[in-house]
Scaffold this active site. Sequence first.
Site, PDB file in Angstrom:
ATOM      1  N   CYS A  95     -19.153  -1.730   1.273  1.00  8.85           N
ATOM      2  CA  CYS A  95     -18.282  -0.611   1.629  1.00  8.85           C
ATOM      3  C   CYS A  95     -18.920   0.124   2.801  1.00  8.85           C
ATOM      4  O   CYS A  95     -20.138   0.074   2.978  1.00  8.85           O
ATOM      5  CB  CYS A  95     -18.116   0.321   0.429  1.00  8.85           C
ATOM      6  SG  CYS A  95     -17.015   1.728   0.719  1.00  8.85           S
ATOM      7  N   TYR A 107     -14.101  10.442  -1.580  1.00 11.24           N
ATOM      8  CA  TYR A 107     -13.182   9.986  -2.625  1.00 11.24           C
ATOM      9  C   TYR A 107     -13.275  10.854  -3.880  1.00 11.24           C
ATOM     10  O   TYR A 107     -12.373  10.840  -4.712  1.00 11.24           O
ATOM     11  CB  TYR A 107     -13.455   8.520  -2.981  1.00 11.24           C
ATOM     12  CG  TYR A 107     -12.980   7.557  -1.929  1.00 11.24           C
ATOM     13  CD1 TYR A 107     -11.668   7.095  -1.919  1.00 11.24           C
ATOM     14  CD2 TYR A 107     -13.839   7.115  -0.924  1.00 11.24           C
ATOM     15  CE1 TYR A 107     -11.225   6.220  -0.944  1.00 11.24           C
ATOM     16  CE2 TYR A 107     -13.409   6.234   0.056  1.00 11.24           C
ATOM     17  CZ  TYR A 107     -12.091   5.792   0.039  1.00 11.24           C
ATOM     18  OH  TYR A 107     -11.661   4.928   1.016  1.00 11.24           O
ATOM     19  N   HIS A 153     -16.526   3.916  -4.195  1.00  9.40           N
ATOM     20  CA  HIS A 153     -15.590   5.034  -4.046  1.00  9.40           C
ATOM     21  C   HIS A 153     -15.755   6.079  -5.156  1.00  9.40           C
ATOM     22  O   HIS A 153     -14.830   6.831  -5.446  1.00  9.40           O
ATOM     23  CB  HIS A 153     -14.143   4.548  -3.959  1.00  9.40           C
ATOM     24  CG  HIS A 153     -13.851   3.824  -2.686  1.00  9.40           C
ATOM     25  ND1 HIS A 153     -12.603   3.352  -2.357  1.00  9.40           N
ATOM     26  CD2 HIS A 153     -14.652   3.483  -1.634  1.00  9.40           C
ATOM     27  CE1 HIS A 153     -12.639   2.749  -1.173  1.00  9.40           C
ATOM     28  NE2 HIS A 153     -13.886   2.829  -0.722  1.00  9.40           N
ATOM     29  N   ASN A 166     -10.778  -4.106  -1.093  1.00 13.89           N
ATOM     30  CA  ASN A 166     -10.672  -3.081  -2.141  1.00 13.89           C
ATOM     31  C   ASN A 166      -9.769  -3.520  -3.285  1.00 13.89           C
ATOM     32  O   ASN A 166      -8.858  -4.334  -3.072  1.00 13.89           O
ATOM     33  CB  ASN A 166     -10.114  -1.789  -1.530  1.00 13.89           C
ATOM     34  CG  ASN A 166     -11.165  -1.017  -0.772  1.00 13.89           C
ATOM     35  OD1 ASN A 166     -12.295  -0.912  -1.211  1.00 13.89           O
ATOM     36  ND2 ASN A 166     -10.792  -0.472   0.381  1.00 13.89           N
ATOM     37  N   ARG A 168       0.837  -1.208   0.000  1.00  9.63           N
ATOM     38  CA  ARG A 168       0.000   0.000   0.000  1.00  9.63           C
ATOM     39  C   ARG A 168       0.874   1.261   0.000  1.00  9.63           C
ATOM     40  O   ARG A 168       0.561   2.233  -0.695  1.00  9.63           O
ATOM     41  CB  ARG A 168      -0.915  -0.001   1.217  1.00  9.63           C
ATOM     42  CG  ARG A 168      -1.751   1.263   1.343  1.00  9.63           C
ATOM     43  CD  ARG A 168      -2.632   1.248   2.562  1.00  9.63           C
ATOM     44  NE  ARG A 168      -3.391   2.490   2.667  1.00  9.63           N
ATOM     45  CZ  ARG A 168      -4.303   2.736   3.606  1.00  9.63           C
ATOM     46  NH1 ARG A 168      -4.566   1.821   4.523  1.00  9.63           N
ATOM     47  NH2 ARG A 168      -4.940   3.888   3.631  1.00  9.63           N
TER      48      ARG A 168
END
Length: 421
Positions: A164, A244, A194, A144, A90
Amino acid sequence: MKLAVVGGGSTYTPELIDGFARLRDTLPIEELVLVDPAADRLELVSGLARRIFAKQDHAGRITTTTDIDAGVADADAVLLQLRVGGQAARDQDETWPLECGCVGQETTGAGGLAKALRTVPVVLDIAERVRRTNPDAWIIDFTNPVGIVTRALLRAGHKAVGLCNVAIGFQRKFARLLDVEPGQVHLDHVGLNHLSWELGVRLGGPDGENVLPKLLAEHGDAIADDLHMPRELVDRLSVVPSYYLRYFYAHDEVVRELGTKPSRAAEVAAMEKELLAMYGDPALDEKPALLAKRGGAFYSEAAVDLAASLLGDGGSPVQVVNTYNNGTLPFLPDDAVIEVQARVGRDGATPLAVPKLDPLYAGLIANVTAYEDLALEAALRGGRDRVFKALLSHPLIGQFDSAEGLTDRLIAHNREHLAWA
């Protein structure tokens, strides 16, 4: 009832456990299996999980295993909460895109594509194991990028619904502002995972009074501050965009900000180290306050609600989920995965009707759906050219030089996770 959580060694898991304990009448779990390859984390997390169950007098049994086949056997539902490559991957997703002047984020843009490429093959392998071991089990995906992963699962014929916490977060926030119970708040939530907007906030149900104008008039500053967006933008849209959307509405500003501070992954990694130390304390028997800063707020309530509806009659009849479009948004193919209010039951999720969307939203949804098509092809079939085309199609990239540079960096940073590279 037996549930399995794949990725059960996550520091998220005590949030889930707390919800299972508090909402045991909605979802009466007899056995909960935490599945994770990291045995050391499993030991810490499961220890706290058992203490939480004991404190709240939950009679369910919590077991652990590193064996996926054993963990999902006879499960009524399997929850997926994976992070292939961990926080180290990440951190890379959030940093190397900045070198090309593009946003670095784990679920959208180039970083989101990298995560999809690492994740889709792993999730599909797990789902095949579930199908072989227990073909009647529901798969609830919290991994995700949820939209792309859920589409991969559905396309492969699995019984899957994506989940989500963005919508439930808005629901709880609006309920506090309106001083009503969360169950009284119904969201006209439309978009992709998102990439969504709250077009209305209704009291009492899908046909209730729309109080969004009142919310914006009386609490617009607070709502805009939470989104890190200008009040003027929210007022001019007259809707509440997901936070987002800031990556789209203020891309260059976000890139400048991200270049001046540590990545979110670095922050979370430090937080996880502290959380795991807390989890090892035999006196701790509740989720620590620090966990709220880790992310995933209200994930447990959303997961309980969805699982209860899929497995019986305990959950809410209408929930925000990720599922096939099937004509709901007529400008998208039927097999696109959208995030909207849906009627949920033992047969799965059926989206509710959505009014015709303003081109401002429909255009961006269509663009990102096209990217997701290409991203899924790259995840399933591999190849540098497919990665490049997915990046070039993304509205946050869209330039040849950027897409070329990002393609090289994505492959270089993820080679160990890409069988074809």
